[in-house]
Design a protein around this motif. Structure first.
Motif, short mmCIF file in Angstrom:
data_model
loop_
_atom_site.label_atom_id
_atom_site.label_comp_id
_atom_site.label_asym_id
_atom_site.label_seq_id
_atom_site.Cartn_x
_atom_site.Cartn_y
_atom_site.Cartn_z
N GLY A 31 -24.93 -4.66 33.95
CA GLY A 31 -23.82 -5.35 34.59
C GLY A 31 -22.67 -5.63 33.66
N PHE A 32 -22.93 -5.67 32.37
CA PHE A 32 -21.85 -5.88 31.40
C PHE A 32 -20.94 -4.66 31.28
CE2 PHE A 32 -24.94 -9.03 29.77
CZ PHE A 32 -24.14 -10.15 29.93
N ALA A 33 -21.35 -3.54 31.85
CA ALA A 33 -20.55 -2.31 31.80
C ALA A 33 -19.72 -2.16 33.07
CB ALA A 33 -21.46 -1.11 31.61
N TYR A 34 -19.39 -3.27 33.74
CA TYR A 34 -18.69 -3.19 35.01
C TYR A 34 -17.29 -2.62 34.88
CZ TYR A 34 -16.27 -7.42 33.55
OH TYR A 34 -15.52 -8.33 32.86
N ALA A 35 -16.69 -2.66 33.71
CA ALA A 35 -15.33 -2.15 33.53
C ALA A 35 -15.29 -0.66 33.17
CB ALA A 35 -14.62 -2.95 32.46
N PHE B 210 -13.05 4.84 32.15
CA PHE B 210 -13.40 6.25 31.99
C PHE B 210 -13.34 7.06 33.28
CE2 PHE B 210 -15.84 3.96 28.69
CZ PHE B 210 -15.20 4.49 27.59
N GLY B 211 -13.21 6.41 34.41
CA GLY B 211 -13.20 7.10 35.69
C GLY B 211 -14.54 6.95 36.40
N ARG B 212 -14.47 6.81 37.71
CA ARG B 212 -15.70 6.59 38.48
C ARG B 212 -16.61 7.80 38.49
NH1 ARG B 212 -11.86 3.80 42.13
NH2 ARG B 212 -12.18 1.59 41.69
N LYS B 213 -16.03 8.96 38.57
CA LYS B 213 -16.84 10.18 38.65
C LYS B 213 -17.68 10.35 37.39
CE LYS B 213 -16.50 15.11 39.53
NZ LYS B 213 -15.59 16.23 39.80
N ARG B 214 -17.07 10.16 36.23
CA ARG B 214 -17.81 10.30 34.97
C ARG B 214 -18.92 9.26 34.85
NH1 ARG B 214 -13.02 11.25 30.57
NH2 ARG B 214 -12.45 13.33 31.27
N CYS B 215 -18.63 8.04 35.26
CA CYS B 215 -19.64 6.98 35.15
C CYS B 215 -20.81 7.22 36.10
CB CYS B 215 -19.00 5.63 35.42
SG CYS B 215 -17.89 5.13 34.10
N PHE C 226 -34.11 2.18 30.82
CA PHE C 226 -32.99 3.10 31.00
C PHE C 226 -32.63 3.26 32.48
CE2 PHE C 226 -33.99 5.34 26.79
CZ PHE C 226 -33.13 4.50 26.11
N MET C 227 -33.64 3.29 33.33
CA MET C 227 -33.36 3.38 34.77
C MET C 227 -32.63 2.13 35.25
SD MET C 227 -36.61 5.20 36.55
CE MET C 227 -36.10 4.57 38.11
N GLY C 228 -32.99 0.99 34.72
CA GLY C 228 -32.29 -0.24 35.07
C GLY C 228 -30.84 -0.20 34.63
N LEU C 229 -30.59 0.31 33.43
CA LEU C 229 -29.22 0.44 32.95
C LEU C 229 -28.40 1.38 33.83
CD1 LEU C 229 -29.53 0.74 29.07
CD2 LEU C 229 -28.41 -1.07 30.33
N ALA C 230 -29.03 2.43 34.30
CA ALA C 230 -28.32 3.45 35.08
C ALA C 230 -28.05 3.02 36.51
CB ALA C 230 -29.12 4.75 35.08
N GLN C 231 -28.81 2.11 37.05
CA GLN C 231 -28.71 1.78 38.47
C GLN C 231 -27.53 0.88 38.83
OE1 GLN C 231 -30.44 3.26 40.81
NE2 GLN C 231 -31.43 4.41 39.19
N ILE C 232 -26.94 0.20 37.86
CA ILE C 232 -25.87 -0.74 38.19
C ILE C 232 -24.68 -0.03 38.83
CG2 ILE C 232 -24.73 -0.71 35.93
CD1 ILE C 232 -25.30 -3.81 38.09
N LYS C 233 -24.41 1.18 38.47
CA LYS C 233 -23.28 1.91 39.04
C LYS C 233 -23.60 2.52 40.40
CE LYS C 233 -20.79 1.07 35.57
NZ LYS C 233 -20.35 -0.26 35.61
#
Length: 85
Positions: free
Chosen positions: A26-30, A35-40, A70-77
């Motif tokens: 969640g801290f990576a919300y910006a 960087f662009g939504r597609k890349r994220c 890692f899956m938890g980190l990836a799911q926020i987006k």
């Protein structure tokens, strides 16, 4: 399938690490604005795919716990919580 009887705290730790990764992601919300939504989205999907593949191929609980993180980190987006942020 090599199913094992595993202690409940071990399974609980794996799931707790997933939610810790989800919260830290969640801290990576910006990132999409920077960087662009597609890349994220592609990065999150790639990280999730990598983590799931390693989990399927590994029998070690330590490795599986790390991949849950890692899956938890990836799911926020890829979730509704990102929209609400």
């Amino acid at each position: 399938m090599d199913l094992l009887c595993t202690a409940a705290p071990t399974i609980g730790l794996m799931l707790s690490v997933y939610f810790i990764g989800f919260a830290l992601g969640g801290f990576a919300y910006a990132m999409p604005d920077r960087f662009g939504r597609k890349r994220c989205i592609l990065f999150g999907l790639g990280l999730s795919c990598f983590a799931q593949t390693v989990m399927l191929l590994s029998n070690n609980f330590g490795v599986r716990t790390l991949m849950f993180f890692f899956m938890g980190l990836a799911q926020i987006k890829n979730s509704v919580s990102y929209v609400w942020l």
